[in-house]
Design a protein around this motif. Structure first.
Motif, PDB file in Angstrom:
ATOM      1  N   THR A  20       0.842  -1.193   0.000  1.00 31.24           N
ATOM      2  CA  THR A  20       0.000   0.000   0.000  1.00 31.24           C
ATOM      3  C   THR A  20       0.876   1.240   0.000  1.00 31.24           C
ATOM      4  N   LEU A  21       0.594   2.141  -0.904  1.00 30.00           N
ATOM      5  CA  LEU A  21       1.247   3.451  -0.914  1.00 30.00           C
ATOM      6  C   LEU A  21       0.473   4.391  -0.005  1.00 30.00           C
ATOM      7  N   ILE A  22       1.190   5.038   0.900  1.00 35.42           N
ATOM      8  CA  ILE A  22       0.619   6.074   1.766  1.00 35.42           C
ATOM      9  C   ILE A  22       1.368   7.360   1.460  1.00 35.42           C
ATOM     10  N   PHE A  23       0.642   8.461   1.319  1.00 30.03           N
ATOM     11  CA  PHE A  23       1.323   9.717   1.035  1.00 30.03           C
ATOM     12  C   PHE A  23       0.584  10.885   1.685  1.00 30.03           C
ATOM     13  N   CYS A  33       7.111  12.416   0.399  1.00 25.98           N
ATOM     14  CA  CYS A  33       7.716  11.090   0.323  1.00 25.98           C
ATOM     15  C   CYS A  33       6.654  10.016   0.099  1.00 25.98           C
ATOM     16  N   ASN A  34       7.008   8.987  -0.657  1.00 25.55           N
ATOM     17  CA  ASN A  34       6.177   7.788  -0.746  1.00 25.55           C
ATOM     18  C   ASN A  34       6.455   6.903   0.466  1.00 25.55           C
ATOM     19  N   ILE A  35       5.420   6.603   1.209  1.00 20.48           N
ATOM     20  CA  ILE A  35       5.497   5.706   2.364  1.00 20.48           C
ATOM     21  C   ILE A  35       4.922   4.365   1.915  1.00 20.48           C
ATOM     22  N   TRP A  36       5.704   3.297   2.048  1.00 19.28           N
ATOM     23  CA  TRP A  36       5.271   1.997   1.540  1.00 19.28           C
ATOM     24  C   TRP A  36       5.008   1.039   2.693  1.00 19.28           C
TER      25      TRP A  36
END
Length: 261
Positions: A20-23, A33-36
């Motif tokens: 899941t990408l969290i941004f 930043c892309n939080i993965w």
């Protein structure tokens, strides 16, 4: 210009492979930043944690149902703001102290702005839609003071080296030391799915190679290493994910820029 109050701070996008990408949509692109979040059988990964302006753990509490390792691909402020919320943090050995004891002026763009600007994180706008001098286009809540924002020391910090394996029970990731953008930049390589989490070593945008601690010779070697990997999917530190062809195009274009001087 008055800054609006955000209705919600984080957004998500489901990707293949229990990823899941969290941004943070209200953070300016330079620092977004892309939080993965990667789900595993026994343990999850949170690869980078964003600015820390709002609690990532509170936002993701419904899916964080097992131990989590928070990986720092490097310790620039837009990638490690939420690491202090996690009990186990992984970072390359050369950047351990930057995670344990972040200086108040730890930043992505050391020489671009003066110390006063960086201390309050009041940056020039990237485009006409951003309020002048702000790192955000909205505030998390009324009365939030950007000038009081600081990175907080992380706990449970464990150093990792090139070649180490992070085991989630049903999937493993090899740590790749990829210096150049920063001394301790790392990527995570899942050979079984040919998936690379690249941090800021490569993403689909202008790469930053001129920080005080950047090293173009090392950077070139890191990119050459990525060319040799049988990558199919790249989930990067910024901007959209991409495939093998785009990875090669981006790296060759970067080489051409360096060669042109």
């Amino acid at each position: 210009m008055e800054i609006a109050i955000a209705d919600r701070w984080f957004e998500t996008e489901a990707m293949a492979g229990d990823i899941t990408l969290i941004f943070e949509p209200h953070v300016i692109p330079l620092l977004r930043c892309n939080i993965w979040h990667v789900r595993g059988r026994d343990r999850d990964l949170m690869i980078d944690t964003g600015t820390g302006l709002v609690s990532l753990v509170d936002f993701a509490k419904d899916v964080l149902d097992k131990p989590v390792s928070a990986v720092a691909t490097h310790v620039h402020l837009d990638h490690v703001g939420g690491h202090h919320e996690f009990a186990e943090c992984l970072v390359h050995e050369s950047e351990v102290e930057g995670l344990r004891q972040p200086p108040h002026d730890l930043n992505l763009i050391d020489e671009a702005f003066d110390a006063g600007d960086m201390a309050t994180l009041r940056l020039p706008p990237m485009d006409d839609d951003e309020p002048e001098g702000a790192m955000v286009t909205a505030l998390p809540y009324a009365g939030f003071d950007l000038a009081r924002y600081r990175l907080r020391p992380a706990r449970g910090v464990t150093s990792v080296e090139d070649g180490e394996v992070v085991d989630l029970g049903d999937r493993t990731f090899e740590v790749l030391h990829l210096p150049g953008h920063s001394p301790g930049g790392i990527g995570l390589w899942d050979a079984a799915t040919a998936t690379l989490f690249s941090g800021d070593t490569i993403y689909d945008g202008p790469l930053i190679d001129d920080l005080d601690h950047s090293d173009i010779v090392q950077y070139r070697s890191s990119l050459e290493r990525l060319l040799r990997l049988p990558v199919e999917v790249v989930h990067a530190g910024h901007d959209p994910s991409f495939g093998r062809g785009r990875l090669h195009d981006l790296i060759q274009a970067q080489f051409a820029r360096w060669d042109a001087g």
